[in-house]
Design a protein around this motif. Structure first.
Motif, PDB file in Angstrom:
ATOM      1  N   ALA A   1       0.830  -1.204   0.000  1.00  0.00           N
ATOM      2  CA  ALA A   1       0.000   0.000   0.000  1.00  0.00           C
ATOM      3  C   ALA A   1       0.867   1.257   0.000  1.00  0.00           C
ATOM      4  O   ALA A   1       0.544   2.244  -0.669  1.00  0.00           O
ATOM      5  N   LEU A   2       1.964   1.234   0.745  1.00  0.00           N
ATOM      6  CA  LEU A   2       2.837   2.402   0.795  1.00  0.00           C
ATOM      7  C   LEU A   2       3.501   2.666  -0.551  1.00  0.00           C
ATOM      8  O   LEU A   2       3.695   3.823  -0.936  1.00  0.00           O
ATOM      9  N   GLU A   3       3.832   1.613  -1.277  1.00  0.00           N
ATOM     10  CA  GLU A   3       4.351   1.798  -2.633  1.00  0.00           C
ATOM     11  C   GLU A   3       3.292   2.457  -3.512  1.00  0.00           C
ATOM     12  O   GLU A   3       3.602   3.303  -4.345  1.00  0.00           O
ATOM     13  N   SER A   4       2.039   2.078  -3.303  1.00  0.00           N
ATOM     14  CA  SER A   4       0.942   2.684  -4.060  1.00  0.00           C
ATOM     15  C   SER A   4       0.786   4.164  -3.728  1.00  0.00           C
ATOM     16  O   SER A   4       0.416   4.958  -4.595  1.00  0.00           O
ATOM     17  N   VAL A   5       1.070   4.533  -2.486  1.00  0.00           N
ATOM     18  CA  VAL A   5       1.018   5.944  -2.084  1.00  0.00           C
ATOM     19  C   VAL A   5       2.020   6.739  -2.909  1.00  0.00           C
ATOM     20  O   VAL A   5       1.704   7.820  -3.423  1.00  0.00           O
ATOM     21  N   GLU A   6       3.226   6.217  -3.043  1.00  0.00           N
ATOM     22  CA  GLU A   6       4.252   6.915  -3.832  1.00  0.00           C
ATOM     23  C   GLU A   6       3.796   7.085  -5.276  1.00  0.00           C
ATOM     24  O   GLU A   6       3.985   8.147  -5.870  1.00  0.00           O
ATOM     25  N   THR A   7       3.174   6.059  -5.834  1.00  0.00           N
ATOM     26  CA  THR A   7       2.661   6.149  -7.200  1.00  0.00           C
ATOM     27  C   THR A   7       1.555   7.191  -7.296  1.00  0.00           C
ATOM     28  O   THR A   7       1.527   7.996  -8.233  1.00  0.00           O
ATOM     29  N   ALA A   8       0.644   7.197  -6.330  1.00  0.00           N
ATOM     30  CA  ALA A   8      -0.467   8.161  -6.325  1.00  0.00           C
ATOM     31  C   ALA A   8       0.051   9.594  -6.292  1.00  0.00           C
ATOM     32  O   ALA A   8      -0.442  10.463  -7.019  1.00  0.00           O
ATOM     33  N   ILE A   9       1.060   9.839  -5.465  1.00  0.00           N
ATOM     34  CA  ILE A   9       1.624  11.186  -5.370  1.00  0.00           C
ATOM     35  C   ILE A   9       2.332  11.559  -6.671  1.00  0.00           C
ATOM     36  O   ILE A   9       2.131  12.652  -7.210  1.00  0.00           O
ATOM     37  N   ARG A  10       3.122  10.643  -7.184  1.00  0.00           N
ATOM     38  CA  ARG A  10       3.857  10.900  -8.427  1.00  0.00           C
ATOM     39  C   ARG A  10       2.902  11.164  -9.600  1.00  0.00           C
ATOM     40  O   ARG A  10       3.143  12.046 -10.416  1.00  0.00           O
ATOM     41  N   GLU A  11       1.806  10.405  -9.662  1.00  0.00           N
ATOM     42  CA  GLU A  11       0.848  10.548 -10.768  1.00  0.00           C
ATOM     43  C   GLU A  11      -0.170  11.660 -10.539  1.00  0.00           C
ATOM     44  O   GLU A  11      -1.025  11.904 -11.385  1.00  0.00           O
ATOM     45  N   ARG A  12      -0.109  12.294  -9.367  1.00  0.00           N
ATOM     46  CA  ARG A  12      -0.999  13.427  -9.035  1.00  0.00           C
ATOM     47  C   ARG A  12      -2.476  13.049  -9.137  1.00  0.00           C
ATOM     48  O   ARG A  12      -3.276  13.758  -9.744  1.00  0.00           O
ATOM     49  N   VAL A  13      -2.835  11.903  -8.541  1.00  0.00           N
ATOM     50  CA  VAL A  13      -4.226  11.470  -8.562  1.00  0.00           C
ATOM     51  C   VAL A  13      -5.076  12.365  -7.665  1.00  0.00           C
ATOM     52  O   VAL A  13      -4.565  13.025  -6.758  1.00  0.00           O
ATOM     53  N   ALA A  14      -6.368  12.368  -7.901  1.00  0.00           N
ATOM     54  CA  ALA A  14      -7.281  13.181  -7.097  1.00  0.00           C
ATOM     55  C   ALA A  14      -7.715  12.457  -5.829  1.00  0.00           C
ATOM     56  O   ALA A  14      -7.945  13.091  -4.796  1.00  0.00           O
ATOM     57  N   PHE A  15      -7.829  11.111  -5.917  1.00  0.00           N
ATOM     58  CA  PHE A  15      -8.275  10.373  -4.739  1.00  0.00           C
ATOM     59  C   PHE A  15      -7.790   8.932  -4.786  1.00  0.00           C
ATOM     60  O   PHE A  15      -7.452   8.413  -5.845  1.00  0.00           O
ATOM     61  N   VAL A  16      -7.757   8.316  -3.596  1.00  0.00           N
ATOM     62  CA  VAL A  16      -7.360   6.923  -3.425  1.00  0.00           C
ATOM     63  C   VAL A  16      -8.485   6.218  -2.674  1.00  0.00           C
ATOM     64  O   VAL A  16      -9.026   6.763  -1.702  1.00  0.00           O
ATOM     65  N   LEU A  17      -8.824   5.012  -3.125  1.00  0.00           N
ATOM     66  CA  LEU A  17      -9.875   4.213  -2.504  1.00  0.00           C
ATOM     67  C   LEU A  17      -9.264   3.010  -1.809  1.00  0.00           C
ATOM     68  O   LEU A  17      -8.471   2.286  -2.417  1.00  0.00           O
ATOM     69  N   LEU A  18      -9.620   2.789  -0.541  1.00  0.00           N
ATOM     70  CA  LEU A  18      -9.160   1.631   0.220  1.00  0.00           C
ATOM     71  C   LEU A  18     -10.386   0.782   0.535  1.00  0.00           C
ATOM     72  O   LEU A  18     -11.248   1.184   1.317  1.00  0.00           O
ATOM     73  N   ALA A  19     -10.450  -0.413  -0.068  1.00  0.00           N
ATOM     74  CA  ALA A  19     -11.659  -1.234  -0.043  1.00  0.00           C
ATOM     75  C   ALA A  19     -11.645  -2.300   1.053  1.00  0.00           C
ATOM     76  O   ALA A  19     -12.015  -3.447   0.834  1.00  0.00           O
ATOM     77  N   GLY A  20     -11.235  -1.929   2.250  1.00  0.00           N
ATOM     78  CA  GLY A  20     -11.321  -2.819   3.401  1.00  0.00           C
ATOM     79  C   GLY A  20     -10.081  -3.647   3.641  1.00  0.00           C
ATOM     80  O   GLY A  20      -9.190  -3.755   2.800  1.00  0.00           O
ATOM     81  N   ASP A  21     -10.043  -4.232   4.856  1.00  0.00           N
ATOM     82  CA  ASP A  21      -8.925  -5.061   5.305  1.00  0.00           C
ATOM     83  C   ASP A  21      -7.598  -4.303   5.279  1.00  0.00           C
ATOM     84  O   ASP A  21      -6.564  -4.831   4.876  1.00  0.00           O
ATOM     85  N   ILE A  22      -7.630  -3.074   5.720  1.00  0.00           N
ATOM     86  CA  ILE A  22      -6.399  -2.298   5.864  1.00  0.00           C
ATOM     87  C   ILE A  22      -5.524  -2.971   6.914  1.00  0.00           C
ATOM     88  O   ILE A  22      -4.316  -3.044   6.789  1.00  0.00           O
TER      89      ILE A  22
END
Length: 170
Positions: free
Chosen positions: A8-29
């Motif tokens: 998930a943390l790797e995905s955070v880096e991708t989200a920031i780099r790609e300048r996404v508007a939102f991130v969805l977490l679909a349970g079982d964090i």
């Protein structure tokens, strides 16, 4: 656990780099009620980094982290983080300035043993891009797994949403 949070943390880096508007977490964090301090700190850091980057985070709870087990945020959610409740499907608009980019609809598990077809509670509410955020077992794909919140493709289609972000088994 630690491994899933690392991904998930790797995905955070991708989200920031790609300048996404939102991130969805679909349970079982979390994998269950035992939430190590290191995992909680890393999650808080990830949410803070996304907030600083202007990214909204929307979360539903699943069978491994139902609302009745409590959640690491305590009584106050960080800014830009939406945690959907379990009583009804909630909706949250993602805005940039005066524009609505998307409306996200979601519902969390109150308890681990969620047997109700929660997908049947979702429906299109207006115009624009609408997203369903759900932790569910899609019929026919849950061999060897508990069929929590079982649903079918037809249930998902009936909601007439533009996109589904599904957690669990599908």
């Amino acid at each position: 656990g630690e491994a899933s949070l690392h991904g998930a943390l790797e995905s955070v880096e991708t989200a920031i780099r790609e300048r996404v508007a939102f991130v969805l977490l679909a349970g079982d964090i979390y994998d269950g009620p035992e939430r190590g301090a290191r995992v909680q700190v890393r999650l808080a850091q990830a949410l803070r980094r996304m907030r600083e980057a202007g990214i909204d985070v929307l979360i539903v709870q699943g069978n491994h982290d139902p609302l009745e087990d409590g959640f690491a945020f305590g009584s106050t959610l960080p800014p830009r983080v939406t945690l959907f409740g379990s009583q009804e499907v909630g909706s949250h608009q993602i805005r940039r300035g005066d524009s609505v980019l998307a409306t996200v609809h979601g519902i969390s598990y109150q308890r681990r043993e969620m047997r109700e077809n929660l997908a049947q509670r979702f429906h299109r509410r207006g115009e624009g891009f609408e997203v369903g955020l759900l932790h569910a077992a899609l019929t026919g794909s849950a061999q060897g797994h508990a069929p929590y919140a079982p649903c079918t493709i037809d249930d998902l289609r009936a909601a007439q949403l533009d996109y589904w972000a599904l957690g669990h088994i599908h």
